[in-house]
Design a protein around this motif. Sequence first.
Motif, PDB file in Angstrom:
ATOM      1  N   ALA A 146       9.259 -17.176  68.936  1.00  0.00           N
ATOM      2  CA  ALA A 146       9.781 -18.193  69.886  1.00  0.00           C
ATOM      3  C   ALA A 146      10.144 -19.415  69.232  1.00  0.00           C
ATOM      4  N   ARG A 156      12.015 -16.977  73.922  1.00  0.00           N
ATOM      5  CA  ARG A 156      11.281 -15.902  73.022  1.00  0.00           C
ATOM      6  C   ARG A 156      12.261 -14.933  72.038  1.00  0.00           C
ATOM      7  N   THR A 205       5.327 -18.614  74.527  1.00  0.00           N
ATOM      8  CA  THR A 205       5.995 -19.704  74.735  1.00  0.00           C
ATOM      9  C   THR A 205       5.502 -21.081  75.086  1.00  0.00           C
TER      10      THR A 205
END
Length: 261
Positions: A146, A156, A205
């Motif tokens: 990511a 991502r 993330t």
Amino acid sequence: MVSLQDVYDDEDAGLDQASRLRTVQAALLPDGRAGTGWSAAHVARAAAGVSGDLAQCATAPDGRSLVVTVGDVMGKGVPAGLLAAHLLGALDALVRETPGVAVEGAEGAVRGRLERASAFATLFHARLRLADGALEFVDAGHGFAAIARTDGSTRRIPSADLPIGLQPRGFPRLPRHDALGPGDVLLVASDGILELPDADFETLTALARRLVDAPALDDTLRAFLDDVPAVVGDDLTVLAVRRDVDPATAAATTDPDGADR
């Protein structure tokens, strides 16, 4: 006369096989050093003493780019660890090549052994140009990378190729491109991150976003690992690279009262 066997006898040195394997594998891990203007950090936890993950973050021989690698060999323990070391060695031998050429060459070197072992490996392999943050990479069935940016956005990177050992012969890997601006973070993990309690892709993330503003990547990743159960169901590796913000540039774009222009 002292023989080489005497010098290198692990038993006489008080090392059992598992300890020796962990020592050797630790020598294969990233050392946390990056080029000037960049920061890097890495944490890992093995599910079975020896990890089947592989990771690398090192300045390329030309001194102009950073080579970033995270991979995951199918399985756990010593068999997966041996194959992971073999794949990392093949990539190291091709460190001067572009990601597409390096991954294709490494796959050719390890394919036979992976097939005989009924195994495969996922792999994210990239080069980051130190001068401007240009990123070139291959994602072979991995899908756990990511990019988090200073503007608050996070993306991502999905995989676009099959894992190492499963790509049909004659089908080249697909090199892809992106870039890291000052303050941006590239985060790559192994799929063990999904084995954590209540984890999903947002876990990846969200961690990348935290690292953008983290004073030190090392401290934030160690804090993340502290929250990971002592016993994990799958090998876990997390590697982060951040392009540092130039203090002169930051000062030039900020008013004396701290408000951005």
